[in-house]
Design a protein around this motif. Structure first.
Motif, PDB file in Angstrom:
ATOM      1  N   VAL A 189     -69.210  18.761 -12.176  1.00 48.75           N
ATOM      2  CA  VAL A 189     -70.598  19.237 -12.158  1.00 48.75           C
ATOM      3  C   VAL A 189     -71.360  18.710 -13.377  1.00 48.75           C
ATOM      4  O   VAL A 189     -72.493  19.106 -13.621  1.00 48.75           O
ATOM      5  CB  VAL A 189     -70.673  20.777 -12.098  1.00 48.75           C
ATOM      6  CG1 VAL A 189     -70.151  21.281 -10.766  1.00 48.75           C
ATOM      7  CG2 VAL A 189     -69.918  21.428 -13.246  1.00 48.75           C
ATOM      8  N   GLY A 190     -70.730  17.815 -14.135  1.00 49.94           N
ATOM      9  CA  GLY A 190     -71.408  17.150 -15.239  1.00 49.94           C
ATOM     10  C   GLY A 190     -71.281  17.828 -16.586  1.00 49.94           C
ATOM     11  O   GLY A 190     -71.834  17.336 -17.575  1.00 49.94           O
ATOM     12  N   ASP A 191     -70.562  18.954 -16.670  1.00 50.82           N
ATOM     13  CA  ASP A 191     -70.421  19.654 -17.941  1.00 50.82           C
ATOM     14  C   ASP A 191     -69.378  18.970 -18.826  1.00 50.82           C
ATOM     15  O   ASP A 191     -68.306  18.587 -18.360  1.00 50.82           O
ATOM     16  CB  ASP A 191     -70.006  21.110 -17.720  1.00 50.82           C
ATOM     17  CG  ASP A 191     -71.144  21.972 -17.217  1.00 50.82           C
ATOM     18  OD1 ASP A 191     -72.266  21.792 -17.711  1.00 50.82           O
ATOM     19  OD2 ASP A 191     -70.916  22.805 -16.321  1.00 50.82           O
ATOM     20  N   ILE A 192     -69.723  18.843 -20.108  1.00 41.93           N
ATOM     21  CA  ILE A 192     -68.809  18.291 -21.111  1.00 41.93           C
ATOM     22  C   ILE A 192     -68.495  19.408 -22.091  1.00 41.93           C
ATOM     23  O   ILE A 192     -69.367  19.902 -22.795  1.00 41.93           O
ATOM     24  CB  ILE A 192     -69.449  17.100 -21.840  1.00 41.93           C
ATOM     25  CG1 ILE A 192     -69.811  16.004 -20.839  1.00 41.93           C
ATOM     26  CG2 ILE A 192     -68.519  16.558 -22.924  1.00 41.93           C
ATOM     27  CD1 ILE A 192     -70.692  14.913 -21.405  1.00 41.93           C
ATOM     28  N   THR A 193     -67.248  19.840 -22.131  1.00 43.65           N
ATOM     29  CA  THR A 193     -66.845  20.955 -22.972  1.00 43.65           C
ATOM     30  C   THR A 193     -66.012  20.464 -24.144  1.00 43.65           C
ATOM     31  O   THR A 193     -65.493  19.333 -24.119  1.00 43.65           O
ATOM     32  CB  THR A 193     -66.005  21.962 -22.160  1.00 43.65           C
ATOM     33  OG1 THR A 193     -64.747  21.344 -21.816  1.00 43.65           O
ATOM     34  CG2 THR A 193     -66.730  22.385 -20.877  1.00 43.65           C
ATOM     35  N   VAL A 218     -61.954  31.090 -27.925  1.00 42.85           N
ATOM     36  CA  VAL A 218     -63.113  31.365 -27.079  1.00 42.85           C
ATOM     37  C   VAL A 218     -62.637  31.952 -25.758  1.00 42.85           C
ATOM     38  O   VAL A 218     -61.524  31.696 -25.305  1.00 42.85           O
ATOM     39  CB  VAL A 218     -63.946  30.093 -26.800  1.00 42.85           C
ATOM     40  CG1 VAL A 218     -64.546  29.543 -28.081  1.00 42.85           C
ATOM     41  CG2 VAL A 218     -63.105  29.022 -26.111  1.00 42.85           C
ATOM     42  N   LYS A 219     -63.500  32.745 -25.141  1.00 42.88           N
ATOM     43  CA  LYS A 219     -63.205  33.315 -23.827  1.00 42.88           C
ATOM     44  C   LYS A 219     -63.583  32.332 -22.733  1.00 42.88           C
ATOM     45  O   LYS A 219     -62.927  32.256 -21.699  1.00 42.88           O
ATOM     46  CB  LYS A 219     -63.944  34.642 -23.650  1.00 42.88           C
ATOM     47  CG  LYS A 219     -63.488  35.727 -24.629  1.00 42.88           C
ATOM     48  CD  LYS A 219     -64.257  37.011 -24.398  1.00 42.88           C
ATOM     49  CE  LYS A 219     -63.746  38.124 -25.318  1.00 42.88           C
ATOM     50  NZ  LYS A 219     -64.024  37.839 -26.744  1.00 42.88           N
ATOM     51  N   THR A 220     -64.674  31.604 -22.907  1.00 46.84           N
ATOM     52  CA  THR A 220     -65.096  30.569 -21.968  1.00 46.84           C
ATOM     53  C   THR A 220     -65.636  29.388 -22.771  1.00 46.84           C
ATOM     54  O   THR A 220     -66.287  29.571 -23.792  1.00 46.84           O
ATOM     55  CB  THR A 220     -66.214  31.065 -21.022  1.00 46.84           C
ATOM     56  OG1 THR A 220     -67.316  31.523 -21.794  1.00 46.84           O
ATOM     57  CG2 THR A 220     -65.703  32.191 -20.126  1.00 46.84           C
ATOM     58  N   PHE A 221     -65.348  28.187 -22.286  1.00 51.54           N
ATOM     59  CA  PHE A 221     -65.851  26.998 -22.956  1.00 51.54           C
ATOM     60  C   PHE A 221     -67.347  26.846 -22.709  1.00 51.54           C
ATOM     61  O   PHE A 221     -67.841  27.066 -21.607  1.00 51.54           O
ATOM     62  CB  PHE A 221     -65.129  25.742 -22.460  1.00 51.54           C
ATOM     63  CG  PHE A 221     -63.804  25.515 -23.115  1.00 51.54           C
ATOM     64  CD1 PHE A 221     -63.676  25.618 -24.491  1.00 51.54           C
ATOM     65  CD2 PHE A 221     -62.695  25.188 -22.370  1.00 51.54           C
ATOM     66  CE1 PHE A 221     -62.451  25.392 -25.106  1.00 51.54           C
ATOM     67  CE2 PHE A 221     -61.470  24.966 -22.966  1.00 51.54           C
ATOM     68  CZ  PHE A 221     -61.354  25.074 -24.339  1.00 51.54           C
ATOM     69  N   VAL A 222     -68.054  26.459 -23.730  1.00 56.42           N
ATOM     70  CA  VAL A 222     -69.480  26.192 -23.625  1.00 56.42           C
ATOM     71  C   VAL A 222     -69.673  24.707 -23.337  1.00 56.42           C
ATOM     72  O   VAL A 222     -68.866  23.878 -23.762  1.00 56.42           O
ATOM     73  CB  VAL A 222     -70.202  26.606 -24.919  1.00 56.42           C
ATOM     74  CG1 VAL A 222     -69.737  25.745 -26.087  1.00 56.42           C
ATOM     75  CG2 VAL A 222     -71.709  26.508 -24.772  1.00 56.42           C
ATOM     76  N   SER A 223     -70.712  24.370 -22.618  1.00 54.61           N
ATOM     77  CA  SER A 223     -71.013  22.971 -22.340  1.00 54.61           C
ATOM     78  C   SER A 223     -71.752  22.376 -23.529  1.00 54.61           C
ATOM     79  O   SER A 223     -72.803  22.868 -23.939  1.00 54.61           O
ATOM     80  CB  SER A 223     -71.869  22.850 -21.072  1.00 54.61           C
ATOM     81  OG  SER A 223     -72.181  21.499 -20.812  1.00 54.61           O
ATOM     82  N   LEU A 224     -71.210  21.305 -24.094  1.00 55.17           N
ATOM     83  CA  LEU A 224     -71.851  20.622 -25.213  1.00 55.17           C
ATOM     84  C   LEU A 224     -72.984  19.720 -24.742  1.00 55.17           C
ATOM     85  O   LEU A 224     -73.931  19.456 -25.476  1.00 55.17           O
ATOM     86  CB  LEU A 224     -70.836  19.780 -25.980  1.00 55.17           C
ATOM     87  CG  LEU A 224     -69.700  20.529 -26.671  1.00 55.17           C
ATOM     88  CD1 LEU A 224     -68.745  19.543 -27.332  1.00 55.17           C
ATOM     89  CD2 LEU A 224     -70.242  21.520 -27.693  1.00 55.17           C
ATOM     90  N   ARG A 225     -72.885  19.263 -23.491  1.00 56.85           N
ATOM     91  CA  ARG A 225     -73.892  18.361 -22.953  1.00 56.85           C
ATOM     92  C   ARG A 225     -73.713  18.266 -21.446  1.00 56.85           C
ATOM     93  O   ARG A 225     -72.620  18.434 -20.925  1.00 56.85           O
ATOM     94  CB  ARG A 225     -73.757  16.969 -23.578  1.00 56.85           C
ATOM     95  CG  ARG A 225     -74.837  15.976 -23.172  1.00 56.85           C
ATOM     96  CD  ARG A 225     -74.702  14.671 -23.959  1.00 56.85           C
ATOM     97  NE  ARG A 225     -75.780  13.754 -23.642  1.00 56.85           N
ATOM     98  CZ  ARG A 225     -75.704  12.791 -22.709  1.00 56.85           C
ATOM     99  NH1 ARG A 225     -74.567  12.609 -22.041  1.00 56.85           N
ATOM    100  NH2 ARG A 225     -76.732  12.000 -22.469  1.00 56.85           N
TER     101      ARG A 225
END
Length: 329
Positions: A189-193, A218-225
């Protein structure tokens, strides 16, 4: 609100000068400032560069900037540093431009103190410096990392290793980091974590090269870009329509395949291409390209269609099927 502090130091008053850290800093800035569709990602990242005596990044400059980065409750506070690193028995240090001995730089323990106590929801620390893997290590217990909730560390090397440059002067680690941020580490889906960035760097470095270090709480990875996804969202969401169950075998026949030889076109026993089926088949081919679907008992999808075989979801395909089925995509 997404905040980023990007530091690259080539000029040192007393230590050996470096060549590619400033360029690396600007490369990281260019990669994270906007998503691939042009929308803002990290708006107006703060960039500190040390290029000469007139533009020297002092320890005071560096510490003040790190303190300001982690001072509020931003969604993400990202800190990137490229420059000299130093380690001794009391811990590791990021060497500022006015460092003379190494241990007079900004202590990694101070960086971690600011990050661990920050109200920012996600704190991401990326270090391209020698011995940077010491970041987050407990000062009391060997082998134990001390990270508060929401902290992620990604470093170029272990605590005992140097961080190397390419022949052109760019950092090996940062070159791979930028490659990952530009889309090489994107999911479907294009997320870079941070996790996918680490996986890309780790797989790209041989077993005898510097080893990147990844630590996270972390509980969930955040999308860096957000990068351009390798498959359209509509096609991805159609997985559950084409495959009613994750273990479903989708039966194919020649009417799915629009391309055939002149002999096959003249053979009345072979069904002609059906527009509905060929449209479906084009989507199935897209699934194959990203390893969501594979033909059953056939080397390629063309053979599966022309020989009346079937296709099925791969393990990765079943994973994304479940995400679509649960409404998570």
């Amino acid at each position: 609100m997404r905040k980023a502090l990007i530091v690259g130091i080539d000029h040192y008053e007393s230590l050996t000068n470096l060549a590619g850290c400033v360029n690396d800093a600007f490369a990281v800035k260019a990669a994270i400032e906007r998503n691939s569709d042009g929308t803002l990602n990290f708006a107006s990242p703060q960039v500190l560069t040390g290029v000469s005596s007139a533009q020297c990044v002092t320890k005071r400059d560096l510490k003040d900037a790190v303190r300001q980065l982690f001072a509020d409750d931003s969604e993400i506070a990202l800190f990137y540093f490229a420059g000299h690193g130093y380690i001794e028995d009391t811990g590791g240090f990021l060497c500022a431009g006015d460092s003379s001995t190494g241990d007079d730089g900004l202590a990694l323990s101070e960086v971690m103190q600011l990050a661990n106590t920050s109200r920012a929801r996600n704190k991401v620390i990326i270090l391209d410096s020698c011995h940077s893997g010491a970041a987050g290590n407990s000062t009391m217990t060997a082998g134990l990392a001390e990270l508060s909730d929401g902290v992620t560390i990604l470093t170029a090397s272990t605590a005992n290793q140097n961080s190397y440059e390419t022949p052109g002067g760019a950092g090996v680690f940062t070159s791979l980091l930028v490659d990952a941020l530009n889309g090489a580490a994107a999911n479907l889906v294009g997320d870079i974590t941070p996790g996918s960035v680490y996986a890309h760097i780790d797989q790209s470095l041989g077993p005898w090269a510097q080893r990147p270090v990844f630590k996270t709480n972390v509980k969930t990875f955040v999308s860096l870009r957000k990068a351009e996804p390798p498959i359209s969202l509509g096609d991805l969401q159609a997985l559950t329509r084409h495959f009613p169950a994750p273990d479903y075998n989708l039966q194919l026949d020649p009417s799915f395949e629009p391309e055939r030889s002149s002999e096959q076109e003249a053979d009345p026993s072979i069904p002609a291409p059906d527009p509905v089926n060929t449209t479906t088949f084009a989507v199935l081919q897209n699934y194959v390209k990203v390893n969501l679907v594979r033909p059953v008992d056939a080397p390629h999808m063309w053979h599966a269609a022309m020989q009346g075989k079937s296709c099925e979801l791969t393990v990765l395909g079943q994973h994304y099927w479940a995400l679509v089925d649960k409404g998570l995509i």
